[in-house]
Design an enzyme around this catalytic site. Structure first.
Site, PDB file in Angstrom:
ATOM      1  N   GLU A  88      10.549 -35.816  22.960  1.00 23.67           N
ATOM      2  CA  GLU A  88      10.126 -34.790  23.917  1.00 23.67           C
ATOM      3  C   GLU A  88      11.237 -34.549  24.932  1.00 23.67           C
ATOM      4  O   GLU A  88      11.478 -33.421  25.355  1.00 23.67           O
ATOM      5  CB  GLU A  88       8.798 -35.178  24.574  1.00 23.67           C
ATOM      6  CG  GLU A  88       7.711 -35.267  23.513  1.00 23.67           C
ATOM      7  CD  GLU A  88       6.294 -35.222  24.031  1.00 23.67           C
ATOM      8  OE1 GLU A  88       6.085 -35.397  25.234  1.00 23.67           O
ATOM      9  OE2 GLU A  88       5.392 -35.009  23.184  1.00 23.67           O
ATOM     10  N   GLU A  89      11.913 -35.631  25.338  1.00 22.54           N
ATOM     11  CA  GLU A  89      13.039 -35.479  26.274  1.00 22.54           C
ATOM     12  C   GLU A  89      14.085 -34.526  25.691  1.00 22.54           C
ATOM     13  O   GLU A  89      14.641 -33.678  26.386  1.00 22.54           O
ATOM     14  CB  GLU A  89      13.665 -36.862  26.546  1.00 22.54           C
ATOM     15  CG  GLU A  89      14.981 -36.788  27.295  1.00 22.54           C
ATOM     16  CD  GLU A  89      15.503 -38.143  27.783  1.00 22.54           C
ATOM     17  OE1 GLU A  89      14.751 -39.134  27.744  1.00 22.54           O
ATOM     18  OE2 GLU A  89      16.667 -38.195  28.206  1.00 22.54           O
ATOM     19  N   ARG A  90      14.343 -34.661  24.389  1.00 19.96           N
ATOM     20  CA  ARG A  90      15.409 -33.859  23.771  1.00 19.96           C
ATOM     21  C   ARG A  90      14.994 -32.394  23.603  1.00 19.96           C
ATOM     22  O   ARG A  90      15.795 -31.494  23.831  1.00 19.96           O
ATOM     23  CB  ARG A  90      15.844 -34.511  22.450  1.00 19.96           C
ATOM     24  CG  ARG A  90      16.625 -35.772  22.735  1.00 19.96           C
ATOM     25  CD  ARG A  90      16.882 -36.688  21.569  1.00 19.96           C
ATOM     26  NE  ARG A  90      17.493 -37.930  22.084  1.00 19.96           N
ATOM     27  CZ  ARG A  90      17.556 -39.073  21.435  1.00 19.96           C
ATOM     28  NH1 ARG A  90      17.042 -39.181  20.224  1.00 19.96           N
ATOM     29  NH2 ARG A  90      18.116 -40.124  21.998  1.00 19.96           N
ATOM     30  N   GLY A 132      15.201 -30.945  27.045  1.00 20.95           N
ATOM     31  CA  GLY A 132      16.585 -30.713  27.463  1.00 20.95           C
ATOM     32  C   GLY A 132      17.147 -29.444  26.853  1.00 20.95           C
ATOM     33  O   GLY A 132      17.842 -28.669  27.526  1.00 20.95           O
TER      34      GLY A 132
END
Ligand SMILES: Cc1cc2nc3c(=O)[nH]c(=O)nc-3n(C[C@H](O)[C@H](O)[C@H](O)COP(=O)(O)OP(=O)(O)OC[C@H]3O[C@@H](n4cnc5c(N)ncnc54)[C@H](O)[C@@H]3O)c2cc1C
Length: 385
Positions: A241-243, A246
């Site tokens: 999810e972070e990627r 981003g």
């Protein structure tokens, strides 16, 4: 992606927030090296923006990840990358594992106030000697009765100087490096935690980043998310999810650079005509916009499959890789056409040039993304073809 009226309404809410609450203050916050994170998070919490995809039972909106993507995209309209990064840490980096694997007691204590904006969170994975090589981290959490005693340090921790809790990855046993780690929710006011003065960074100046030390920090074992030894796996899932976040967050920031450069080169004249009339410049703007659309398509595809519950490790890594590389290309090309003005610290494209450089490094560097993609393509040496 099929955006509904609900998506568009959320998009407008986030856009208005960026325009009214963030952008008028960005220049000052960049100078200050911080922004009033608790005040801004409480306002975001009131609007529901910190809990878009989080369970309604704990104050979230209970929507799917496509709504998160819309918010991440709109946050990219901020005039500085620092505040969106701090928000992304709260929504998509330090709380996904808690929301997915935490128990109700943990969610009540940490997730509900993170969604309302009452508490600021941070994520503690990287260490001085272990950034890319997450498995090599050394921080330990040793059992002592019903508690853990934590010793070690974490490096480059976004939000940590203002944070109320850290989602900490620690070694809870001596076993294999992928099976000896756990994610533990640790209140930042626990005795034994020290946050060093925040670091002086190239970009993301308004976001605080610091080193966090743990010296015999005692926390109850009930703060561990899920079963002992599953932290590495949870963190790898949390990274997806972070990627995607981003990649989504950079799209409008890059479009902003292209649009500002078009406006500037329309006005700026050399040799008796506007700069934009040079084919090398208007063609370059068209190329960059095309690349941005390609990034958008890739990011939307990763998001769509994630919403369907599919494994998006490869697509999320590709989107993150493309975002980092394109971020460098767009900001560098745009800055060039601003000439000397582009080299000035306060120039908006110069700020974006500094801010987006992080995308190729943080949350897994470009080379780590390439390694993941190769692994899934079956091309890593020593692996079965
Ligand atoms: C502003 C900022 C905010 C951050 N926020 C957080 C946070 O909130 N929480 C957190 O846990 N971490 C955070 N980080 C840390 C970040 O995730 C790490 O910096 C990143 O993972 C890279 O680790 P490293 O710096 O140790 O680089 P290293 O692991 O030392 O690698 C250095 C470089 O070598 C190359 N490289 C590495 N491995 C390979 C390989 N196998 N093959 C080829 N090349 C390779 C890459 O180009 C990499 O950039 C932040 C960093 C910054 C700069």
């Amino acid at each position: 992606m099929q955006f509904t009226e609900e998506h568009e309404s959320l998009r407008k809410t986030v856009r208005d927030f960026v325009q009214n609450e963030i952008n008028p203050n960005c220049d000052q916050w960049e100078k200050d090296g911080r922004f009033p994170i608790h005040e801004i998070f409480r306002k975001l919490g009131d609007l529901g923006i910190l809990g878009i995809q989080k369970p309604e039972a704990f104050g979230g909106m209970g929507l799917d990840y496509s709504y998160n993507l819309v918010a991440a995209e709109e946050l990219g309209m901020a005039n500085a990358g620092g505040p969106p990064l701090a928000i992304g840490v709260q929504t998509d980096m330090c709380t996904p594992a808690l929301a997915r694997f935490g128990n109700d007691e943990q969610k009540e204590e940490f997730l509900r106030p993170a969604i309302s904006g009452e508490k600021v969170g941070c994520i503690g994975v990287s260490e001085v000697g272990a950034g890319s090589d997450v498995a090599g981290m050394k921080t330990t959490a040793k059992e002592d009765g019903d508690d853990y005693i934590i010793n070690g340090h974490k490096m480059w921790i976004t939000n940590s100087p203002s944070a109320d809790f850290i989602c900490l990855l620690a070694n809870t046993s001596d076993g294999k490096p992928h099976k000896n780690k756990s994610l533990i929710m640790v209140p930042m006011d626990t005795p034994g935690i020290t946050v060093a003065p925040h670091l002086d960074k190239l970009g993301m100046r308004s976001s605080e980043t610091a080193q966090v030390y743990f010296d015999d920090v005692r926390v109850p074992q009930r703060y561990r998310i899920g079963a002992e030894g599953t932290g590495f796996m949870m963190q790898m899932l949390q990274f997806q999810e972070e990627r995607i976040w981003g990649a989504a967050n950079i799209i409008k920031a890059l479009e902003g650079c292209v649009n500002k450069t078009i406006d500037y080169t329309r006005e700026r004249e050399t040799f008796g005509q506007p700069l934009i009339n040079n084919q090398s410049i208007h063609f370059r703007m068209a190329e960059l916009q095309t690349e941005i659309e390609a990034l958008r398509a890739l990011t939307y595809q990763a998001c769509e499959l994630h919403v369907e519950g599919k494994d998006v490790t490869q697509l999320a890594s590709m989107a993150k890789l493309k975002a980092g590389r394109l971020g460098r290309e767009v900001t560098d090309s745009c800055l060039q056409y601003w000439g000397g003005n582009g080299y000035m610290w306060e120039n908006p494209v110069a700020r974006a040039y500094r801010d987006v450089r992080l995308v190729s490094i943080g949350g897994g560097a470009d080379e780590i993304m390439l390694g993941i993609i190769c692994k899934l393509m079956g091309t890593l040496p020593g692996r079965k073809q």
